[in-house]
Write a protein that holds these residues in place. Structure first.
Motif, mmCIF file in Angstrom:
data_model
loop_
_atom_site.group_PDB
_atom_site.id
_atom_site.type_symbol
_atom_site.label_atom_id
_atom_site.label_comp_id
_atom_site.label_asym_id
_atom_site.label_seq_id
_atom_site.Cartn_x
_atom_site.Cartn_y
_atom_site.Cartn_z
ATOM 1 N N TYR A 160 60.824 37.413 61.906
ATOM 2 C CA TYR A 160 61.698 36.252 61.749
ATOM 3 C C TYR A 160 63.114 36.654 62.130
ATOM 4 N N ILE A 200 62.891 26.847 60.686
ATOM 5 C CA ILE A 200 62.391 26.165 59.498
ATOM 6 C C ILE A 200 63.501 25.852 58.491
ATOM 7 N N ILE A 211 53.158 34.247 60.003
ATOM 8 C CA ILE A 211 53.169 33.633 58.672
ATOM 9 C C ILE A 211 51.852 33.956 57.961
ATOM 10 N N VAL A 214 51.631 29.691 53.251
ATOM 11 C CA VAL A 214 52.571 28.601 52.995
ATOM 12 C C VAL A 214 52.181 28.014 51.650
ATOM 13 N N CYS A 219 57.115 26.950 50.941
ATOM 14 C CA CYS A 219 57.775 28.234 51.143
ATOM 15 C C CYS A 219 56.883 29.094 52.028
ATOM 16 N N VAL A 220 57.492 29.709 53.039
ATOM 17 C CA VAL A 220 56.767 30.493 54.034
ATOM 18 C C VAL A 220 56.867 31.972 53.678
ATOM 19 N N TYR A 221 55.723 32.662 53.659
ATOM 20 C CA TYR A 221 55.678 34.101 53.391
ATOM 21 C C TYR A 221 55.476 34.833 54.723
ATOM 22 N N PHE A 237 57.480 21.107 60.928
ATOM 23 C CA PHE A 237 56.646 22.208 60.434
ATOM 24 C C PHE A 237 55.311 21.688 59.919
ATOM 25 N N VAL A 241 51.495 22.758 61.050
ATOM 26 C CA VAL A 241 50.478 23.247 60.115
ATOM 27 C C VAL A 241 49.198 22.406 60.227
#
Length: 244
Positions: A160, A200, A211, A214, A219-221, A237, A241
């Motif tokens: 990122y 995002i 990613i 989610v 919240c994106v990990y 986004f 998805v």
């Protein structure tokens, strides 16, 4: 003859002067102007042009350094206040060298030299957008300046990107510390392939295939970071998805 061009100069007044010259020169078509040479290079990788009017002395990356990284077929007319650079400019096959303060009669003479060059190399002028642009659209990396050096960053290694006013941090897979460079988030977005990266929130762009999760709060990990998708970017986004 229609010659596409850009202007790269860290002095805003010099940019405005050249823009006024291009505006009254019918054979030129201005595509963009930049006061940041690194931003110009990122833009050029996706939008090759025929001609660059380029200052030599600039922070982060000099015009001479930038000239060695231009897309094939992009020619240079250097602009500078220092005549001692004249010889060096011809060593990199510049079409001409304009000494500041630039007068329009000198500018148009340089443009005529460019016309003559492209007239002799018409295939460059005609094929640049159907050959060169496709070449650069499939690029797999970009250059950024870090601690005075140019680093090549592979897109598939980026986790990122984090924006901090006039600087950004590239968080790279396998790198302990992020790479920090003087660049805007807009320039970053323009340089990255849009099918692989998405912004995002105001401060973060993520590599989509990095990613992990989610959560229900959107919240994106990714990597060691948890990044929240803000309202301004939520719709785009969520559409992504749903199509995965």
């Amino acid at each position: 003859m229609n010659i596409s061009c850009i202007i790269v100069d860290d002095e805003p007044l010099a940019v405005k002067l050249l823009e006024s010259f291009v505006a009254k020169t019918p054979q030129l078509r201005l595509e963009a102007s930049f006061t940041d040479s690194v931003e110009a290079l990122s833009w050029l990788r996706e939008h090759p042009v025929n001609l660059a009017f380029m200052d030599i002395q600039m922070p982060d990356m000099s015009g001479m350094e930038l000239s060695h990284m231009l897309p094939e077929g992009t020619k240079v007319i250097f602009t500078t206040a220092f005549k001692e650079y004249a010889f060096e400019s011809y060593e990199v096959s510049a079409i001409d060298f304009l000494l500041k303060p630039i007068r329009y009669n000198k500018f148009i003479a340089a443009v005529e030299k460019a016309e003559q060059w492209f007239g002799r190399n018409q295939n460059v002028l005609c094929s640049q957008f159907n050959v060169q642009s496709s070449k650069f659209k499939v690029q797999s990396s970009m250059f950024i300046r870090v601690d005075g050096e140019l680093r090549q960053v592979n897109f598939n290694k980026i986790l990122y990107i984090e924006g901090m006013k006039d600087y950004v941090r590239f968080h790279i897979e396998g790198e302990r510390l992020p790479l920090t460079t003087h660049m805007t988030m807009k320039a970053v977005e323009d340089a990255l392939p849009t099918d692989a990266f998405m912004r995002i929130n105001r401060s973060y762009v993520v590599r989509l295939d990095k990613i992990r999760t989610v959560d229900r709060n959107l919240c994106v990990y990714v990597g060691d970071e948890i990044i929240r998708v803000t309202d301004a970017y939520r719709d785009a986004f969520e559409r992504y998805v749903q199509t995965v």
